[in-house]
Design an enzyme around this catalytic site. Sequence first.
Site, PDB file in Angstrom:
ATOM      1  N   ARG A  46       1.093   1.548  -3.855  1.00  0.00           N
ATOM      2  CA  ARG A  46      -0.343   1.872  -3.882  1.00  0.00           C
ATOM      3  C   ARG A  46      -0.991   1.494  -5.209  1.00  0.00           C
ATOM      4  NH1 ARG A  46      -2.351   6.736  -0.504  1.00  0.00           N
ATOM      5  NH2 ARG A  46      -3.141   7.404  -2.510  1.00  0.00           N
ATOM      6  N   SER A  47      -0.253   1.590  -6.284  1.00  0.00           N
ATOM      7  CA  SER A  47      -0.793   1.151  -7.582  1.00  0.00           C
ATOM      8  C   SER A  47      -1.110  -0.336  -7.548  1.00  0.00           C
ATOM      9  CB  SER A  47       0.198   1.449  -8.709  1.00  0.00           C
ATOM     10  OG  SER A  47       0.406   2.834  -8.836  1.00  0.00           O
ATOM     11  N   ARG A  57     -12.849  -7.198  -8.318  1.00  0.00           N
ATOM     12  CA  ARG A  57     -14.107  -6.908  -9.015  1.00  0.00           C
ATOM     13  C   ARG A  57     -14.266  -7.793 -10.249  1.00  0.00           C
ATOM     14  NH1 ARG A  57     -16.467  -5.437  -5.209  1.00  0.00           N
ATOM     15  NH2 ARG A  57     -16.907  -3.280  -4.690  1.00  0.00           N
ATOM     16  N   HIS A  60     -15.549 -10.991  -9.154  1.00  0.00           N
ATOM     17  CA  HIS A  60     -16.980 -10.885  -8.868  1.00  0.00           C
ATOM     18  C   HIS A  60     -17.816 -11.013 -10.146  1.00  0.00           C
ATOM     19  CE1 HIS A  60     -16.029  -8.492  -4.970  1.00  0.00           C
ATOM     20  NE2 HIS A  60     -16.080  -9.791  -4.736  1.00  0.00           N
ATOM     21  N   SER A  86       1.348   1.541 -13.607  1.00  0.00           N
ATOM     22  CA  SER A  86       2.615   2.120 -13.154  1.00  0.00           C
ATOM     23  C   SER A  86       2.668   3.578 -13.579  1.00  0.00           C
ATOM     24  CB  SER A  86       3.801   1.354 -13.764  1.00  0.00           C
ATOM     25  OG  SER A  86       5.026   1.992 -13.449  1.00  0.00           O
ATOM     26  N   GLY A  87       2.685   4.464 -12.597  1.00  0.00           N
ATOM     27  CA  GLY A  87       2.742   5.881 -12.930  1.00  0.00           C
ATOM     28  C   GLY A  87       3.936   6.209 -13.802  1.00  0.00           C
ATOM     29  N   SER A  88       5.105   5.806 -13.372  1.00  0.00           N
ATOM     30  CA  SER A  88       6.338   6.117 -14.115  1.00  0.00           C
ATOM     31  C   SER A  88       6.515   5.241 -15.337  1.00  0.00           C
ATOM     32  CB  SER A  88       7.559   5.940 -13.203  1.00  0.00           C
ATOM     33  OG  SER A  88       7.775   4.563 -12.921  1.00  0.00           O
ATOM     34  N   GLY A  89       6.020   4.014 -15.264  1.00  0.00           N
ATOM     35  CA  GLY A  89       6.261   3.064 -16.344  1.00  0.00           C
ATOM     36  C   GLY A  89       7.680   2.536 -16.353  1.00  0.00           C
ATOM     37  N   GLU A  90       8.410   2.783 -15.272  1.00  0.00           N
ATOM     38  CA  GLU A  90       9.828   2.405 -15.211  1.00  0.00           C
ATOM     39  C   GLU A  90      10.176   1.545 -13.997  1.00  0.00           C
ATOM     40  OE1 GLU A  90      11.798   2.848 -17.663  1.00  0.00           O
ATOM     41  OE2 GLU A  90      10.729   4.374 -18.807  1.00  0.00           O
ATOM     42  N   THR A  91       9.206   1.161 -13.177  1.00  0.00           N
ATOM     43  CA  THR A  91       9.483   0.351 -11.997  1.00  0.00           C
ATOM     44  C   THR A  91      10.131  -0.960 -12.435  1.00  0.00           C
ATOM     45  OG1 THR A  91       7.567   1.338 -10.914  1.00  0.00           O
ATOM     46  CG2 THR A  91       8.449  -0.677  -9.927  1.00  0.00           C
ATOM     47  N   SER A 149      -0.310  10.393  -5.506  1.00  0.00           N
ATOM     48  CA  SER A 149      -1.685  10.186  -5.023  1.00  0.00           C
ATOM     49  C   SER A 149      -2.745  10.400  -6.093  1.00  0.00           C
ATOM     50  CB  SER A 149      -1.979  11.094  -3.829  1.00  0.00           C
ATOM     51  OG  SER A 149      -1.242  10.696  -2.705  1.00  0.00           O
ATOM     52  N   GLU A 152      -2.799   7.495  -8.496  1.00  0.00           N
ATOM     53  CA  GLU A 152      -3.302   6.281  -7.852  1.00  0.00           C
ATOM     54  C   GLU A 152      -4.817   6.331  -7.667  1.00  0.00           C
ATOM     55  OE1 GLU A 152       0.982   6.194  -5.664  1.00  0.00           O
ATOM     56  OE2 GLU A 152      -0.780   6.951  -4.598  1.00  0.00           O
ATOM     57  N   ASP A 160     -12.542   1.049 -11.882  1.00  0.00           N
ATOM     58  CA  ASP A 160     -13.969   0.887 -11.578  1.00  0.00           C
ATOM     59  C   ASP A 160     -14.833   1.230 -12.797  1.00  0.00           C
ATOM     60  OD1 ASP A 160     -13.674  -0.101  -9.023  1.00  0.00           O
ATOM     61  OD2 ASP A 160     -14.131   1.794  -8.016  1.00  0.00           O
TER      62      ASP A 160
END
Length: 185
Positions: A46-47, A57, A60, A86-91, A149, A152, A160
């Site tokens: 989702r990120s 954007r 655009h 990346s939420g975890s920063g570890e992916t 969630s 994200e 935005d």
Amino acid sequence: MNTTQYLAEIIKELNRSVDLISNDEAEKLVNGILESKKIFVAGAGRSGFMAKSFAMRMMHMGIDAYVIGETVTPNYEKDDILIIGSGSGETKGLVSMAEKAKSIGGTIAAVTIFPESTIGQLADITIKLPGSPKDQSESDFKTIQPMGSLYEQTLLLFYDAVILRFMEKKGLDTNKMYGRHANLE
């Protein structure tokens, strides 16, 4: 609770998140975009969808923005910036991207819950967003939402807000941007 009550709770969580984001860190990201030749974005799951919406954007606005992994993505070079959400920063795949970008010499920005993570440590610009990682057992941040969630959603809204700040700095408005919207659909 019914669905609209859940929605109200989600909005309350997002409102609380705003006060936990550093404007100084955000401004460094805006300036990093302004100073870069090309902008690359990356994220998993989702990120990654949030990153794609951010790249759209930027396109655009007339910025050369690309999503890592797409077939039309050009080479990353030393005058470019890679923005990793990346939420975890570890992916693992994202860590590899950050390491490669570091070796090329471009700028790396990490938008993460954990600035002390591997990606956060590799980054030149780090923006800490509130939220819980997918595994909420290791988080002090409480949310009614599942997995990542809140992070994200905050990521999308943060991106935005970066767009709005960029528009302000460049004197752009929505009418100028609409001219770059896809017109073959």
